[in-house]
Design an enzyme around this catalytic site. Structure first.
Site, PDB file in Angstrom:
ATOM      1  N   HIS A  84    -111.823 -36.713  14.184  1.00 12.53           N
ATOM      2  CA  HIS A  84    -112.203 -35.321  14.316  1.00 12.53           C
ATOM      3  C   HIS A  84    -111.053 -34.595  15.012  1.00 12.53           C
ATOM      4  O   HIS A  84    -110.309 -35.202  15.766  1.00 12.53           O
ATOM      5  CB  HIS A  84    -113.462 -35.172  15.184  1.00 12.53           C
ATOM      6  CG  HIS A  84    -114.642 -35.966  14.686  1.00 12.53           C
ATOM      7  ND1 HIS A  84    -115.859 -35.962  15.332  1.00 12.53           N
ATOM      8  CD2 HIS A  84    -114.799 -36.793  13.618  1.00 12.53           C
ATOM      9  CE1 HIS A  84    -116.712 -36.744  14.666  1.00 12.53           C
ATOM     10  NE2 HIS A  84    -116.092 -37.266  13.630  1.00 12.53           N
ATOM     11  N   TYR A 152    -119.897 -35.498  27.116  1.00 16.38           N
ATOM     12  CA  TYR A 152    -118.646 -34.743  27.099  1.00 16.38           C
ATOM     13  C   TYR A 152    -118.857 -33.251  27.241  1.00 16.38           C
ATOM     14  O   TYR A 152    -119.893 -32.702  26.853  1.00 16.38           O
ATOM     15  CB  TYR A 152    -117.819 -35.061  25.843  1.00 16.38           C
ATOM     16  CG  TYR A 152    -118.439 -34.701  24.517  1.00 16.38           C
ATOM     17  CD1 TYR A 152    -119.389 -35.515  23.916  1.00 16.38           C
ATOM     18  CD2 TYR A 152    -118.054 -33.543  23.844  1.00 16.38           C
ATOM     19  CE1 TYR A 152    -119.942 -35.184  22.684  1.00 16.38           C
ATOM     20  CE2 TYR A 152    -118.584 -33.208  22.608  1.00 16.38           C
ATOM     21  CZ  TYR A 152    -119.540 -34.040  22.042  1.00 16.38           C
ATOM     22  OH  TYR A 152    -120.085 -33.715  20.828  1.00 16.38           O
TER      23      TYR A 152
HETATM   24  C1  LIG Z   1    -121.110 -31.730  17.901  1.00 16.75           C
HETATM   25  C2  LIG Z   1    -122.466 -31.013  17.709  1.00 16.75           C
HETATM   26  C3  LIG Z   1    -123.283 -31.353  16.656  1.00 16.75           C
HETATM   27  N1  LIG Z   1    -124.477 -30.702  16.492  1.00 16.75           N
HETATM   28  C4  LIG Z   1    -125.325 -31.100  15.366  1.00 16.75           C
HETATM   29  C5  LIG Z   1    -124.694 -30.929  14.001  1.00 16.75           C
HETATM   30  C6  LIG Z   1    -125.244 -32.082  13.213  1.00 16.75           C
HETATM   31  O1  LIG Z   1    -126.455 -31.696  12.558  1.00 16.75           O
HETATM   32  C7  LIG Z   1    -125.582 -33.140  14.239  1.00 16.75           C
HETATM   33  C8  LIG Z   1    -124.590 -34.273  14.250  1.00 16.75           C
HETATM   34  O2  LIG Z   1    -123.276 -33.682  14.356  1.00 16.75           O
HETATM   35  P1  LIG Z   1    -121.986 -34.516  14.118  1.00 16.75           P
HETATM   36  O3  LIG Z   1    -122.175 -35.498  13.040  1.00 16.75           O
HETATM   37  O4  LIG Z   1    -120.845 -33.545  13.999  1.00 16.75           O
HETATM   38  O5  LIG Z   1    -121.840 -35.285  15.526  1.00 16.75           O
HETATM   39  P2  LIG Z   1    -120.664 -36.179  15.998  1.00 16.75           P
HETATM   40  O6  LIG Z   1    -120.058 -36.889  14.836  1.00 16.75           O
HETATM   41  O7  LIG Z   1    -121.163 -36.976  17.143  1.00 16.75           O
HETATM   42  O8  LIG Z   1    -119.579 -35.116  16.530  1.00 16.75           O
HETATM   43  C9  LIG Z   1    -118.875 -35.306  17.708  1.00 16.75           C
HETATM   44  O9  LIG Z   1    -118.070 -36.468  17.567  1.00 16.75           O
HETATM   45  C10 LIG Z   1    -117.201 -36.712  18.642  1.00 16.75           C
HETATM   46  C11 LIG Z   1    -116.375 -37.936  18.283  1.00 16.75           C
HETATM   47  C12 LIG Z   1    -116.399 -35.526  18.937  1.00 16.75           C
HETATM   48  O10 LIG Z   1    -115.194 -35.543  19.023  1.00 16.75           O
HETATM   49  C13 LIG Z   1    -117.145 -34.247  19.111  1.00 16.75           C
HETATM   50  O11 LIG Z   1    -116.258 -33.157  19.264  1.00 16.75           O
HETATM   51  C14 LIG Z   1    -118.019 -34.059  17.916  1.00 16.75           C
HETATM   52  O12 LIG Z   1    -117.179 -33.866  16.806  1.00 16.75           O
HETATM   53  O13 LIG Z   1    -125.585 -32.486  15.499  1.00 16.75           O
HETATM   54  C15 LIG Z   1    -124.868 -29.700  17.315  1.00 16.75           C
HETATM   55  O14 LIG Z   1    -125.968 -29.110  17.153  1.00 16.75           O
HETATM   56  N2  LIG Z   1    -124.086 -29.371  18.373  1.00 16.75           N
HETATM   57  C16 LIG Z   1    -122.884 -29.977  18.597  1.00 16.75           C
HETATM   58  O15 LIG Z   1    -122.173 -29.648  19.586  1.00 16.75           O
END
Ligand SMILES: Cc1cn([C@H]2C[C@H](O)[C@@H](COP(=O)(O)OP(=O)(O)O[C@H]3O[C@@H](C)C(=O)[C@@H](O)[C@H]3O)O2)c(=O)[nH]c1=O
EC number: 5.1.3.13
Length: 182
Positions: A84, A152
């Site tokens: 990411h 985080y």
């Molecule tokens: C990151 C995030 C996701 N979400 C939602 C969107 C989606 O439906 C669900 C899961 O999101 P993701 O698959 O993007 O989650 P994830 O893959 O855990 O995303 C995170 O990974 C780590 C490694 C990082 O570096 C962070 O910055 C972020 O990218 O949660 C939020 O509501 N708020 C948030 O801040």
């Protein structure tokens, strides 16, 4: 952190492998702008306590209280989340449980460390907070035998448009996620 400069993003052509292993918080092998802050874990017969961050001090010093978001991700053993990156957002990572293999790669062609990969083994056994600036690709694999919890801070509220994704096995990054037998 509140810089208005948006980094240019480019996938580098890296040598295959895990890049530079980071064993010291002040390692000279760190990607430009990445910072590490060791923190205590206060263990006793009830369990343990740790501070995630202080907004006015250390790596959290420049996080604006009005827009800082605190998030948590529990990840199962063996799972990989990568890569990411963000155009504006700075992350401050703190592992509260378990162990992570954190992989970083500098995606900024304008950076003196463009294309550099870092690997850090962090968590309960090595309690380090990590500051990840915009333009630095980041991800992790949960190592050990238990799920691991990442808590985080981000310096701004979630905006999916700010986040880019690159496949964990992108050939240009050529990150080796396998167990490093040696
Ligand atoms: C990151 C995030 C996701 N979400 C939602 C969107 C989606 O439906 C669900 C899961 O999101 P993701 O698959 O993007 O989650 P994830 O893959 O855990 O995303 C995170 O990974 C780590 C490694 C990082 O570096 C962070 O910055 C972020 O990218 O949660 C939020 O509501 N708020 C948030 O801040």
């Amino acid at each position: 952190m509140s810089s208005t400069t948006i980094p240019t993003i480019q996938i580098p052509k890296c040598e295959p492998g895990i890049g530079k292993l980071i064993f010291q918080p002040d390692s000279t092998d760190l990607i430009e702008g990445v910072r590490i802050e060791p923190h205590p874990i206060w263990a006793d017969d009830r369990g343990y306590f740790l501070e995630i961050a202080r907004l006015t001090q250390g790596l959290g010093a420049d996080f604006p209280p009005a827009t800082t978001q605190v998030s948590a991700a529990l990840t199962y053993h063996g799972a990989i989340k990568a890569f990411h990156f963000h155009l504006h957002q700075t992350d401050l990572w703190c592992v509260t449980q378990g162990m992570f293999q954190v992989a970083l790669v500098d995606l900024r062609p304008d950076s003196p460390t463009f294309g550099l990969k870092n690997t850090l083994y962090v968590g309960q056994l090595r309690p380090w907070r990590i500051l990840i600036p915009p333009g630095v690709g980041h991800g992790y694999k949960v190592i050990g035998i238990t799920p691991a919890m990442l808590v985080y801070l981000t310096d701004r509220l979630y905006n999916p448009k700010d986040e880019g994704r690159i496949a964990y096995n992108e050939p240009g990054i050529a990150y080796d996620w396998e167990l490093q037998h040696k």
